[in-house]
Scaffold this active site. Sequence first.
Site, mmCIF file in Angstrom:
data_model
loop_
_atom_site.group_PDB
_atom_site.id
_atom_site.type_symbol
_atom_site.label_atom_id
_atom_site.label_comp_id
_atom_site.label_asym_id
_atom_site.label_seq_id
_atom_site.Cartn_x
_atom_site.Cartn_y
_atom_site.Cartn_z
ATOM 1 N N SER A 30 -68.075 33.098 -46.917
ATOM 2 C CA SER A 30 -68.030 33.164 -45.650
ATOM 3 C C SER A 30 -69.292 32.253 -45.019
ATOM 4 C CB SER A 30 -67.756 34.433 -44.977
ATOM 5 O OG SER A 30 -67.296 34.381 -43.785
ATOM 6 N N GLU A 64 -56.878 34.469 -45.652
ATOM 7 C CA GLU A 64 -58.137 34.593 -45.343
ATOM 8 C C GLU A 64 -58.158 35.228 -43.852
ATOM 9 O OE1 GLU A 64 -61.012 33.733 -46.269
ATOM 10 O OE2 GLU A 64 -60.778 32.247 -47.984
ATOM 11 N N HIS A 122 -59.929 37.773 -46.214
ATOM 12 C CA HIS A 122 -61.230 37.187 -46.164
ATOM 13 C C HIS A 122 -62.097 38.327 -46.842
ATOM 14 C CE1 HIS A 122 -64.470 34.543 -44.758
ATOM 15 N NE2 HIS A 122 -64.833 35.452 -44.180
#
Length: 507
Positions: free
Chosen positions: A209, A330, A416
């Site tokens: 990320s 995600e 995610h």
Amino acid sequence: MVLASLMMAAVMSTATETPRPRAEVTEGVLLGRESEGVRAFRAIPYAAPPVGALRWRPPVPAPAWSGVREAGEPGAICIQPPANGDPGVGPLPMSEDCLTLDVWAPAEAVGPLPVMVWIHGGGYNNGSGTAALYDGSNLARRGVVVVTINYRLGRLGFFDHPALAAERGPEESAGNYGVMDQIAALAWVRDNIARLGGDPERVTIFGESAGGAAVTQLMVAPGARGLFHAAVVQSGLGRQRSARLDEDRPGRPAAQALGVSFARSAGAGTEATADALRAIPAERLLSPMPAFYSDNLIVDGRVVPEDVVEAFAAGRQAPVPLMIGTNSAEFWWIRPSDAGVYGRTDDAMTDAEYDALLAAYGGQAGYDAHVVSDLIFNEPARHLARLHAGAGHPTFLYRFDVVPASNPEPSGGATHASERPYVFDNLHTVGRPMGERDARAATAMADYWTTFARYGDPNGGNHPAWPEFGAVPDRLLEFTNDGPVAKAVPFADRLDLIEGFYARVRR
């Protein structure tokens, strides 16, 4: 008789007690801990505390200490909002004095080992290298040295203001203090990791990320060049247009303009001095929380000289092997109609572009469920992979689609950040039951990641072959519930349409 028994018990206790490892680094001697064949040294300062006059200054070397420094427990996390259950945040306390790193190494290592430096995610607002999720023991048992780092977050790490600009010299870097910290940590690794069993000539940076975005920023940062030799980007964006330090661009106020706005809201006034800014309590800097995509990503012209995608397109990124990929669902919870920068990503589409994508997704429901993830993560990852491979550098693309049976989210795929416990082979940290297929997936991912750190190529051992993106274009390795599978990039028609959209709006 009682005295003799006590003395014997003491002797036996001493004989069975695990010796505590020592290591000497540039700043002094460390006293770590050893457990199950892994030595750990924690809370090692790699830079001086960025407090007082050093707030919003580039990091400076950590001071030396005399005697032996206790390095058996994690250090403070950097100033940040409450974790809200994120397993990527370590335990309190929290402090501005947080520029430390942790090291895990095999106790019986022979010869210098490859090094893996983890850069945590959290939107440049949250997270720490001290989280149990990022414990490097299970990777170290595969024959690598693992380093996890803390770096300044939020407005302490990504901030500028005209008053700060007025006091600094013309050659002083500014704005990206968190990225400067990452570079300082890598320099510390270069200078010290050999004393902890690592090879300073085989350093792989990897992050997820915001940490994945950090890896791409380090790939274009002149100050990081030569400090790492391979890179792994996990869900690290790639198409973002960063704020400039002191120049507004359409839809993107400059970092200094954002700084003025915050200072006014914090009561420092429109003519705030640098001293007044540094006097603001750290906790006050947390509210309102800066937005990662619009506030914390900065092109300062020196540390991060340009947008990542532009540097890759021009071939100015570090010429190192790259693994890059995303998860299958995600941002499944964000819709393109939602408020916020992610929901506005498709606002610039023409009617023709929108209609074509709507058809590619099979209607409005499919578009709403997947377009944000494709715009922010999936197409940008494929695009950076194509650019890197096109420049002649080894490139390996992946897609993570492992979903535990115990997953309570209606995501329809891997959400995610859900790959993190698999990469570190730390499934026990996720707080819910994980099955045998998860254990197999974790073994495969940790093996691929450590093999890549060793050779600059994830292939080897008994796992399926991972196609190199330059040799076999548009093929990747997908991690599925049934194991890794080499295949064509999924949903390429949707990604092609998004690529065309980006080509138009970025002209």
